[in-house]
Each structure stands twice: as C-alpha cells, then as structure tokens.
Design a protein around this motif. Structure first.
Motif, PDB file in Angstrom:
ATOM      1  N   ASP A 164      -6.309  -6.653  -2.625  1.00 20.79           N
ATOM      2  CA  ASP A 164      -5.016  -7.199  -2.216  1.00 20.79           C
ATOM      3  C   ASP A 164      -5.130  -8.259  -1.124  1.00 20.79           C
ATOM      4  O   ASP A 164      -4.130  -8.843  -0.718  1.00 20.79           O
ATOM      5  N   VAL A 182      -6.271  11.493   1.447  1.00 17.02           N
ATOM      6  CA  VAL A 182      -5.501  11.096   0.267  1.00 17.02           C
ATOM      7  C   VAL A 182      -6.282  10.061  -0.544  1.00 17.02           C
ATOM      8  O   VAL A 182      -7.169   9.399  -0.020  1.00 17.02           O
ATOM      9  N   HIS A 183      -5.931   9.964  -1.801  1.00 15.07           N
ATOM     10  CA  HIS A 183      -6.619   9.034  -2.695  1.00 15.07           C
ATOM     11  C   HIS A 183      -5.596   8.152  -3.376  1.00 15.07           C
ATOM     12  O   HIS A 183      -5.160   8.450  -4.482  1.00 15.07           O
ATOM     13  N   PRO A 184      -5.171   7.076  -2.705  1.00 13.21           N
ATOM     14  CA  PRO A 184      -4.140   6.235  -3.295  1.00 13.21           C
ATOM     15  C   PRO A 184      -4.685   5.492  -4.509  1.00 13.21           C
ATOM     16  O   PRO A 184      -5.901   5.311  -4.633  1.00 13.21           O
ATOM     17  N   GLY A 185      -3.769   5.088  -5.387  1.00  9.50           N
ATOM     18  CA  GLY A 185      -4.170   4.196  -6.464  1.00  9.50           C
ATOM     19  C   GLY A 185      -4.324   2.802  -5.887  1.00  9.50           C
ATOM     20  O   GLY A 185      -4.027   2.557  -4.729  1.00  9.50           O
ATOM     21  N   GLY A 186      -4.774   1.886  -6.702  1.00 14.43           N
ATOM     22  CA  GLY A 186      -4.876   0.505  -6.253  1.00 14.43           C
ATOM     23  C   GLY A 186      -6.086   0.291  -5.372  1.00 14.43           C
ATOM     24  O   GLY A 186      -6.702   1.234  -4.892  1.00 14.43           O
ATOM     25  N   PRO A 227      -6.947  -1.780  -2.079  1.00 13.31           N
ATOM     26  CA  PRO A 227      -6.433  -2.656  -1.027  1.00 13.31           C
ATOM     27  C   PRO A 227      -7.353  -3.845  -0.759  1.00 13.31           C
ATOM     28  O   PRO A 227      -6.891  -4.897  -0.353  1.00 13.31           O
ATOM     29  N   ASP A 263       1.315   2.417  -3.299  1.00 13.67           N
ATOM     30  CA  ASP A 263       0.093   2.885  -3.951  1.00 13.67           C
ATOM     31  C   ASP A 263      -0.177   4.363  -3.718  1.00 13.67           C
ATOM     32  O   ASP A 263      -1.147   4.907  -4.238  1.00 13.67           O
ATOM     33  N   LEU A 264       0.648   4.980  -2.888  1.00 16.23           N
ATOM     34  CA  LEU A 264       0.417   6.401  -2.617  1.00 16.23           C
ATOM     35  C   LEU A 264       1.368   7.232  -3.455  1.00 16.23           C
ATOM     36  O   LEU A 264       2.545   7.344  -3.138  1.00 16.23           O
ATOM     37  N   TYR A 316      -1.905   6.250   6.475  1.00 18.90           N
ATOM     38  CA  TYR A 316      -0.486   6.451   6.251  1.00 18.90           C
ATOM     39  C   TYR A 316       0.037   7.331   7.373  1.00 18.90           C
ATOM     40  O   TYR A 316      -0.634   8.270   7.796  1.00 18.90           O
ATOM     41  N   PRO A 343       0.814  -1.221   0.000  1.00 17.60           N
ATOM     42  CA  PRO A 343       0.000   0.000   0.000  1.00 17.60           C
ATOM     43  C   PRO A 343       0.846   1.268   0.000  1.00 17.60           C
ATOM     44  O   PRO A 343       0.411   2.299  -0.511  1.00 17.60           O
ATOM     45  N   LEU A 344       2.051   1.193   0.564  1.00 11.86           N
ATOM     46  CA  LEU A 344       2.906   2.378   0.551  1.00 11.86           C
ATOM     47  C   LEU A 344       3.196   2.798  -0.878  1.00 11.86           C
ATOM     48  O   LEU A 344       3.219   3.988  -1.194  1.00 11.86           O
ATOM     49  N   VAL A 393      -7.311   2.775   5.461  1.00 12.74           N
ATOM     50  CA  VAL A 393      -5.858   2.843   5.345  1.00 12.74           C
ATOM     51  C   VAL A 393      -5.361   4.134   5.974  1.00 12.74           C
ATOM     52  O   VAL A 393      -5.865   5.205   5.664  1.00 12.74           O
TER      53      VAL A 393
END
Lengths: 138, 138
Positions: free
Chosen positions: B110, B101-105, B107, A110-111, B128, A107-108, B126
């Motif tokens: 996963d 935040v809006h990560p890609g992927g 989770p 993914d940011l 961070y 996930p890291l 999630v």
DNA sequence: GCCCGTAATTGGACTAAGTCCATTGTAGGA
DNA sequence: TCCTACAATGGACTTAGTCCAATTACGGGC
C-alpha cells in the motif's frame, strides 16, 4: 497554528506564555521531536520554562487530540503536531529519521471481524521501517 | 521451542542454564512480556539469574530474529516469541492487553514508490488500538 | 484597572526501564 | 582434563518520565 491557539482558548485553555511557547515549538519545524527536544527549544525562547510544564502541556495537547504521540523510536516518545491529516510513518532503521507518509488503502478495513476479538477498534498506527538513501549510500 | 534451542546451538550459541531459562519463559505462555516480567519468571526457575543477563539474552534473541520487540505500550518494550509467523497487534487502550492479529492485505504494497522517498522499505509494523470487550463492559 | 479564585507552573525528588563495565564463572573443543 | 573465549554477574549509571507541595499568574467580574 494561531488556529491551534484559538481552538485551545475556545476549549477553555488558560493561555500562558509557557503553553504558547510549546505550541510554537511544535509548529516551528515539522519534525517529530521528543519531549526533551521540545523542552530544549522551548527554553531557548523562554528560559525559565520547566521540564514538568513541557510534559504537562504535551500531555494535554495529546489528550485534546491536537498532537499525536508516536512510538517509532523505542526510547522516547515523539510528538507529531500534524494530527489533523491522518498519516503514517517511515523510519530509517540506521539513523532514526522519520518521514510522514500517506499510504493508499485503509488498514482498518483489512482487519476482518473474525480478527477483532470483540474489540471496538478505533485507530491504527502503521510504521514502515527501512533504510534511508543517505544511510544506504554511506 | 526445543527447536529454538537447536537453532541457536546451530548458530554457535553457547548453551547456558540462563539462556535456556529465558527461552523457556518466552515459550511458556504466549503473552507479550516486558523484560522485567521475563526476569521475574526467569528468577522463579533459576534464582541467581541477573537482570543484565536477561536483557542481554533478549537482545541477542531479537538480533537473531527469534523474538520480536514490540513497542505498543509506550513504557516498556515487550518481547514477542511468535517471530516466525508474521502478524500484527491489537491493543486495548484501557488495560493494555495485546492480541496477535492477522489482517488481510499487505500494507507494504500500500505504500507507493512516490511515498518511499528513496528508502529501501523492508518491514512494516501495524498496531490497531481499541477497547477490549472486558473494558467496554466495565 | 484591580482583585481574587482557580488553574498553571515550578523544581526537585522520585520511579521505571535500560545500559555499561570490570570481574568472575563456565561451556565445550582439543 | 585443561584452557580459553565467551557468558554471567551485580552494582553503578543514564535516560525518560512522573509526582507533589509550594508559588505564581490568567482572566472573569466588578
């Protein structure tokens, strides 16, 4: 976990009965205990141990990186002795059961930078929520 | 956010001055407030509003899915009005600042079946952690 | 093995966050 | 306008955690 005691001694920890007991409790069953639960179990082994000492010791273990603090439950912090194998948590929304899980992916990664706002991001905590089989059956 | 009031009315919410004020506060600045901070701001608009009412209203908004409860800070719950755009949080370990935040992927994807232990997994949260530019400079 | 300085423990008071509940007030449908 | 079911109130209570001054005890040096 005697490893743990060794590591701690190596870092200049003064070894006391209380600290040993707290470490044993965390090692004992691999659940995710609250501070109070740790205290209850610790008292069973060493009746005169105080709540303050349990809190102090847990705090020290956390800042040494030997134990992880998790906030899955929104009430009390829980302490996870499994700090050396990176993992995340799966929590039952009904009964609160917590399981360690090891998802694929990172996930890291993914940011994206554009979403980091100049932060130095060092850690990520993932909590999956759902309903466990036992609660689903009930 | 008048949208919000509409939606709530549609769901049979009885509209009171207190509830309106709480909704306005959440809409106001898009930070992640604690219940107490919401209360303080609400009192500024409607001095006789009680703490209990703020807690009740926040709880109702959460169970209606209009507001998210986040537990990034390990002390107080925070309330995130941005419930309709899925997002995660980036928290400064020093000062506690929170950013969306809006990560890609994804989770959720996963987490393989073998790691689900029969749970019906419906949600993932999630967080961070890192150090924000301001704290890094200091 | 004993002494001693320093670090750790103690317990009780305190704070913060949140919940509960019996009473009072009021939104909004008839 | 009236009525009633739902909402607000506030104060007591609970839970989780922190603080601190006084006491105790680990473990290095002799």
């Amino acid at each position: 976990m005697s490893d743990l005691l060794e590591r701690l001694r190596g870092r200049g920890w003064r070894m006391t009965a209380q600290r040993r007991v707290v470490a044993e409790v965390l090692d004992g069953d691999h659940v995710h205990l609250t501070a109070d639960e740790v205290h209850i179990r610790a008292v069973a082994k060493l009746p005169e141990i105080s709540r303050a000492t349990v809190y102090n010791t847990l705090g020290e273990l956390v800042s040494l990186g030997e134990v992880l603090e998790v906030a899955t439950d929104k009430r009390a912090k829980r302490y996870d002795p499994n700090a050396h194998r990176p993992h995340h948590h799966l929590v039952c929304a009904r009964c609160g059961t917590i399981r360690d899980v090891h998802p694929g992916g990172n996930p890291l990664a993914d940011l994206p930078d554009s979403e980091r706002f100049g932060f130095t991001v060092s850690d990520v905590e993932v909590t999956y929520r759902g309903v466990c089989p036992t609660c689903a059956a009930a």
